[in-house]
Scaffold this active site. Structure first.
Site, PDB file in Angstrom:
ATOM      1  N   HIS A  54     -15.135   5.018 -12.796  1.00 14.63           N
ATOM      2  CA  HIS A  54     -13.755   5.303 -12.384  1.00 14.63           C
ATOM      3  C   HIS A  54     -13.691   6.668 -11.716  1.00 14.63           C
ATOM      4  CE1 HIS A  54      -9.373   5.150 -12.526  1.00 14.63           C
ATOM      5  NE2 HIS A  54      -9.429   6.444 -12.826  1.00 14.63           N
TER       6      HIS A  54
ATOM      7  N   ASP B 136       1.142   1.819 -20.101  1.00 12.40           N
ATOM      8  CA  ASP B 136       0.801   2.864 -19.139  1.00 12.40           C
ATOM      9  C   ASP B 136       1.537   2.638 -17.816  1.00 12.40           C
ATOM     10  OD1 ASP B 136      -0.793   5.056 -17.913  1.00 12.40           O
ATOM     11  OD2 ASP B 136      -1.494   3.382 -16.691  1.00 12.40           O
TER      12      ASP B 136
ATOM     13  N   ARG C 195       6.836   8.826 -15.334  1.00 10.87           N
ATOM     14  CA  ARG C 195       6.268  10.167 -15.105  1.00 10.87           C
ATOM     15  C   ARG C 195       6.391  10.551 -13.640  1.00 10.87           C
ATOM     16  NH1 ARG C 195       0.434   9.390 -16.723  1.00 10.87           N
ATOM     17  NH2 ARG C 195       0.147  11.505 -15.972  1.00 10.87           N
TER      18      ARG C 195
ATOM     19  N   SER D  34      -3.744   7.910 -19.859  1.00  3.97           N
ATOM     20  CA  SER D  34      -3.391   6.875 -18.883  1.00  3.97           C
ATOM     21  C   SER D  34      -4.664   6.229 -18.316  1.00  3.97           C
ATOM     22  CB  SER D  34      -2.562   7.533 -17.766  1.00  3.97           C
ATOM     23  OG  SER D  34      -2.507   6.732 -16.634  1.00  3.97           O
TER      24      SER D  34
ATOM     25  N   LYS E  76      -6.566   2.226 -19.703  1.00  2.00           N
ATOM     26  CA  LYS E  76      -6.892   1.100 -18.802  1.00  2.00           C
ATOM     27  C   LYS E  76      -8.386   0.789 -18.839  1.00  2.00           C
ATOM     28  CE  LYS E  76      -4.670   3.304 -15.634  1.00  2.00           C
ATOM     29  NZ  LYS E  76      -3.724   4.030 -14.861  1.00  2.00           N
TER      30      LYS E  76
HETATM   31  N1  URA Z   1      -4.499   8.040 -12.546  1.00  2.00           N
HETATM   32  C1  URA Z   1      -4.000   7.325 -13.582  1.00  2.00           C
HETATM   33  O1  URA Z   1      -4.334   6.158 -13.754  1.00  2.00           O
HETATM   34  N2  URA Z   1      -3.122   7.943 -14.409  1.00  2.00           N
HETATM   35  C2  URA Z   1      -2.730   9.214 -14.257  1.00  2.00           C
HETATM   36  O2  URA Z   1      -1.952   9.703 -15.053  1.00  2.00           O
HETATM   37  C3  URA Z   1      -3.246   9.946 -13.179  1.00  2.00           C
HETATM   38  C4  URA Z   1      -4.160   9.327 -12.338  1.00  2.00           C
END
Ligand code: URA
Length: 434
Positions: A82, A161, A168, A183, A187
């Site tokens: 990621h 999220d 947010r 966050s 995932k």
């Molecule tokens: N990418 C994400 O998935 N979440 C965040 O809070 C910031 C970047």
């Protein structure tokens, strides 16, 4: 338990317990806790922060808010990769075929991009026919058959999220390290891989502008992953100028294929080799870093990585002729040159500005619902540390709709800082955190 009491607790700087965090996440996901209370809590977290234990609890709670994928039918240790996001970041598409060519299963779920350029899925969709919506069965079957699949998100991963991120975004509470780490990791943990390799970007084109913040974020994510029994490694890499030369979807696919043919730009290949080495180590390849690097280099030299990419395109219905004929990709109607107005050495190429220029031409999305123009973007002709004469080509801009052309051209020129002294080319890799 009442939400108002938990908001007050965080407002007063006290840590939240696991049960309290679970109550908040469940209540917000099912709609019992309204947006105004949740945004108020997010602002309290923004100012008063969360400790490590709270952040791990928040991550678990968000992970458990939806499906948790079971990839156990895929043989071997599955490593996910990621990136926290950067301009021109096509690393996944070069890296995955190389790692898969070493018989390490690569099962990756990727997103679409918001802002700057498209995400990995958008880039892949610029290849005619390519499908990015595999079912979980198709996804696991393909990884078992050819060792590599990349799909858009399957299932309902971490819905908490998704809802919290939208809030947010609208309440100026994105930039909190605990909220970012939980966050991203919720995932990743829901998507079923056994190990996670993170590319945390630092610099003007990244979320994290300083090494101090990038290090904090990387350490926190590594801690979360490892404490939830997923081997996690983070590489901190530089995002002060775009990665590679191409920014824009088709243009980046061409750069990916060139890289797999052994003609990748130096900075992209340095990052790919580093992340590839870490991924192989996470997957249990018991060799030294140098040996793994040599094996990865060999996958390019002997064509096995390019072959894996071909198999991958074929399996996901992409037109494999693209490998030898780039004209199959969507292209822009016009090309414009941006030339240097002075002589000197390139000190900086603002990644966010180049990304913005590509986006206003249609290469990225300003809003989620926007569609992408695959053919447009920017190709750099110079990188940091290069010397240029007055009038020499700095970048080429690919345009379809002339509406924002002038603004894009002037943004691209303004992204370059040219100085009259030598500028050293630095390594892309700033730190590795395990
Ligand atoms: N990418 C994400 O998935 N979440 C965040 O809070 C910031 C970047």
């Amino acid at each position: 338990m009442r939400m108002i009491d938990l908001i007050a607790k965080k407002r007063d700087g006290l840590p939240l317990e696991k049960e309290e965090i679970d109550f908040i996440i469940k209540g917000f996901t099912c709609g019992e806790i309204p947006d105004y209370q949740m945004s108020s809590l997010l602002m309290a977290i923004y100012f008063n922060k969360m400790n490590e234990e709270e952040t791990i609890n928040l991550t678990m709670s968000m992970r458990d808010s939806g499906d948790i994928l079971d990839l156990s039918s895929i043989k071997g240790i599955k490593v996910d990769k990621h990136s926290t996001g950067g301009v021109g970041d096509k690393t996944t598409l070069v890296l995955m075929p190389m790692v898969a060519a070493l018989n390490i299963p690569c099962a990756k779920m990727s997103g679409r991009g918001l802002g700057h350029t498209g995400g990995t899925i958008d880039k892949m969709e610029s290849i005619p026919g390519f499908t990015t919506s595999l079912s979980l069965d198709e996804f696991t079957k393909q990884v078992n058959e050819i060792g590599l699949a990349i799909t858009g998100q399957t299932g309902n991963l971490a819905p908490a999220d998704k809802k919290i991120y939208a809030l947010r975004d609208a309440s100026a509470t994105v930039e909190n390290i605990s909220l970012i780490a939980s966050s991203i990791m919720s995932k990743k943990l829901a998507s079923g891989a056994d190990a996670i390799c993170l590319d945390v970007k630092v610099g003007s084109g990244a979320f994290m502008k300083t090494m101090e913040d990038a290090t904090k974020l990387a350490k926190l994510m590594v801690k979360i992953g490892n404490s939830l029994n997923k081997k996690t490694i983070a590489v901190i890499s530089e995002m002060d100028e775009p990665l590679g030369m191409a920014v824009g979807n088709s243009l980046e696919i061409i750069e990916v294929i060139e890289a797999l043919k052994g003609r990748g730009p130096k900075d992209l290949m340095e990052l790919v080799m580093c992340l590839g080495t870490q991924m192989c180590k996470c997957a249990g390849l018991n060799k030294s870093d140098n040996e793994i690097k040599r094996m990865l280099e060999e996958s390019i030299a002997n064509g096995s990585a390019l072959n894996k990419f071909r198999e991958f395109l074929n399996a996901q219905d992409g037109n494999v002729d693209v490998i030898n004929d780039y004209s199959i990709l969507p292209t822009a109607k016009s090309k414009y040159e941006v030339k240097s107005v002075k002589e000197g050495c390139i000190k900086h190429i603002k990644a966010d500005v180049i990304g913005h220029a590509s986006m206003i031409l249609g290469g990225g999305r300003e809003k989620k619902e926007d569609s992408i123009d695959f053919g447009v973007g920017v190709v750099l002709n110079k990188k940091r540390g290069d010397y240029c004469k007055k009038g020499e080509l700095l970048a080429t801009v690919y345009v379809n709709d002339e509406k924002n052309k002038e603004q894009a051209l002037s943004e691209v020129l303004s992204a370059f800082t040219i100085v009259n002294h030598e500028v050293l080319k630095e390594s892309m890799i700033k730190k590795i955190i395990e």
